[in-house]
Design a protein around this motif. Structure first.
Motif, mmCIF file in Angstrom:
data_model
loop_
_atom_site.group_PDB
_atom_site.id
_atom_site.type_symbol
_atom_site.label_atom_id
_atom_site.label_comp_id
_atom_site.label_asym_id
_atom_site.label_seq_id
_atom_site.Cartn_x
_atom_site.Cartn_y
_atom_site.Cartn_z
ATOM 1 N N ALA A 95 -26.331 31.404 1.309
ATOM 2 C CA ALA A 95 -25.276 30.198 0.857
ATOM 3 C C ALA A 95 -24.226 30.152 1.773
ATOM 4 O O ALA A 95 -23.863 28.858 2.027
ATOM 5 N N ILE A 96 -24.014 30.999 2.614
ATOM 6 C CA ILE A 96 -22.899 30.825 3.801
ATOM 7 C C ILE A 96 -23.546 29.937 4.819
ATOM 8 O O ILE A 96 -22.767 29.052 5.120
ATOM 9 N N PHE A 97 -24.540 30.186 5.417
ATOM 10 C CA PHE A 97 -25.389 29.496 6.342
ATOM 11 C C PHE A 97 -26.154 28.382 5.729
ATOM 12 O O PHE A 97 -27.476 28.726 5.698
ATOM 13 N N ASP A 98 -25.640 27.450 5.311
ATOM 14 C CA ASP A 98 -26.439 26.425 4.531
ATOM 15 C C ASP A 98 -27.555 25.882 5.539
ATOM 16 O O ASP A 98 -27.401 25.757 6.539
ATOM 17 N N THR A 99 -28.385 25.158 4.876
ATOM 18 C CA THR A 99 -29.572 24.577 5.570
ATOM 19 C C THR A 99 -29.271 23.355 6.227
ATOM 20 O O THR A 99 -30.114 23.065 7.189
ATOM 21 N N HIS A 100 -28.034 22.595 6.115
ATOM 22 C CA HIS A 100 -27.989 21.469 6.872
ATOM 23 C C HIS A 100 -27.341 21.903 8.358
ATOM 24 O O HIS A 100 -27.594 21.029 9.349
ATOM 25 N N ARG A 101 -26.352 22.791 8.533
ATOM 26 C CA ARG A 101 -25.771 23.262 9.603
ATOM 27 C C ARG A 101 -26.473 24.433 10.247
ATOM 28 O O ARG A 101 -26.333 24.377 11.679
ATOM 29 N N TYR A 102 -27.135 25.217 9.561
ATOM 30 C CA TYR A 102 -27.583 26.392 10.205
ATOM 31 C C TYR A 102 -29.323 26.603 9.662
ATOM 32 O O TYR A 102 -29.308 27.780 9.039
ATOM 33 N N SER A 103 -30.046 25.652 9.785
ATOM 34 C CA SER A 103 -31.192 25.546 9.259
ATOM 35 C C SER A 103 -32.062 26.872 9.640
ATOM 36 O O SER A 103 -32.984 27.274 8.621
ATOM 37 N N VAL A 104 -32.328 27.103 10.851
ATOM 38 C CA VAL A 104 -33.015 28.212 11.022
ATOM 39 C C VAL A 104 -32.387 29.588 10.554
ATOM 40 O O VAL A 104 -33.280 30.373 9.680
ATOM 41 N N LEU A 105 -31.144 30.075 10.537
ATOM 42 C CA LEU A 105 -30.612 31.069 9.927
ATOM 43 C C LEU A 105 -30.623 31.112 8.467
ATOM 44 O O LEU A 105 -30.984 32.182 7.771
ATOM 45 N N HIS A 106 -30.520 29.655 7.897
ATOM 46 C CA HIS A 106 -30.706 29.745 6.474
ATOM 47 C C HIS A 106 -32.424 30.271 6.262
ATOM 48 O O HIS A 106 -32.513 30.934 5.033
ATOM 49 N N ARG A 107 -33.193 29.937 6.607
ATOM 50 C CA ARG A 107 -34.856 29.979 6.392
ATOM 51 C C ARG A 107 -34.790 31.598 6.514
ATOM 52 O O ARG A 107 -35.580 32.175 5.767
ATOM 53 N N ILE A 108 -34.253 31.944 7.584
ATOM 54 C CA ILE A 108 -34.406 33.561 7.962
ATOM 55 C C ILE A 108 -33.736 34.311 6.510
ATOM 56 O O ILE A 108 -34.367 35.411 6.040
ATOM 57 N N PHE A 109 -32.527 33.943 6.173
ATOM 58 C CA PHE A 109 -32.004 34.746 5.049
ATOM 59 C C PHE A 109 -32.661 34.424 3.681
ATOM 60 O O PHE A 109 -32.581 35.379 2.853
ATOM 61 N N LEU A 110 -33.304 33.189 3.575
ATOM 62 C CA LEU A 110 -34.022 32.915 2.482
ATOM 63 C C LEU A 110 -35.124 33.963 2.129
ATOM 64 O O LEU A 110 -35.287 34.535 1.351
ATOM 65 N N ALA A 111 -35.784 34.078 3.383
ATOM 66 C CA ALA A 111 -37.072 34.917 3.615
ATOM 67 C C ALA A 111 -36.629 36.447 3.320
ATOM 68 O O ALA A 111 -37.004 37.385 2.543
#
Length: 270
Positions: free
Chosen positions: A129-145
């Motif tokens: 939620a903090i590292f959102d998909t628009h600004r931090y797409s790679v980190l967002h997908r890692i944290f989603l996993a």
């Protein structure tokens, strides 16, 4: 004047561990509905590069990365904390004998595994939620996993723990049997949808993947609520009440022995 025990039991009816899955599920479904309603109310906009990808159904994180990001972060934090405390509450109440206790070391280890998985999944939810998909797409997908993996590990540990409990208490607690099967069904559905979500995202079938993600999010509400089946009976019990429950079968030599001397009143609660 009511006795101390009566006052304590009355207090538990209004403030107990079952509040955590209740609050967490209400906050989570409220967050999802707020995001979805806002998207509809603002004319179903296309966020980021959705148009270029031929995507017209947003992911949860697409909406959560926009001006509702503070709401998404707040809802995710509260949900993650309540999820962890729901599992910790069940572990604590079993240890105290206020709900059906574990009958083997293996069950206790599985309970701890489920708590650790919930902590990992909860941290993943907060960070995605903090590292959102628009600004931090790679980190967002890692944290989603990380979130999906942590929740699945937690659910698997819980299901295996409850499977062992249900084998021991099946003759004395129908509520435990219902709780075990409910969590087992949720686990397989969530696992299947998580795999489908990963495959669809990998193949960039974004509209279908977005629908699956919304279904996953909504179903997580039901999984969180299922812990009320285990925690609500503690509002009517006292410390140590269930430690001498009659088992449905003898424990093996590798399990911790329990004395079978339950009363009829204890055998129908929980």
């Amino acid at each position: 004047m009511p006795s101390t025990t009566e006052a304590r039991i009355a207090f538990r009816k209004y403030f107990s561990w079952y509040w955590f899955p209740t609050i967490g599920s209400i906050v989570w479904i409220g967050t999802l509905l707020s995001l979805l309603i806002t998207w509809f109310a603002t004319g179903s906009p296309l966020y980021g590069g959705m148009g270029r990808r031929g995507q017209y159904i947003p992911y949860i994180s697409n909406i959560g990365a926009d001006f509702l990001k503070p709401l998404f972060i707040t809802g995710s934090c509260i949900t993650a904390i309540c999820f962890v405390l729901s599992l910790f509450g069940a572990r604590w109440l079993r240890h105290r004998g206020r709900i059906l206790p574990n009958t083997s070391t293996r069950q206790k280890i599985l309970s701890i595994v489920s708590i650790v998985g919930a902590i990992i999944g909860g941290l993943g939810l907060i960070l995605l939620a903090i590292f959102d998909t628009h600004r931090y797409s790679v980190l967002h997908r890692i944290f989603l996993a990380v979130f999906c993996g942590g929740v699945l590990v937690s659910a698997l540990g819980t299901v295996l723990e409850y499977w062992g409990l249900e084998r021991n208490y099946s003759k004395t607690s129908r509520a435990l049997t219902i709780s075990m099967w409910t969590k087992l069904v949720f686990f397989f559905i969530e696992l299947g949808l998580a795999v489908a979500f990963g495959v669809l995202m990998t193949n960039r079938i974004n509209n279908a993947a977005a629908v699956v993600e919304w279904v996953l999010g909504i179903l997580f509400t039901g999984y969180l609520l299922s812990f009320n089946l285990d925690l609500i009976p503690a509002t009517r019990s006292r410390t140590g009440q269930f430690k001498d429950m009659e088992l449905a079968r003898p424990v093996s030599t590798s399990e911790e022995p329990m004395t079978a001397r339950s009363t009829p009143s204890e055998a129908v609660v929980g």
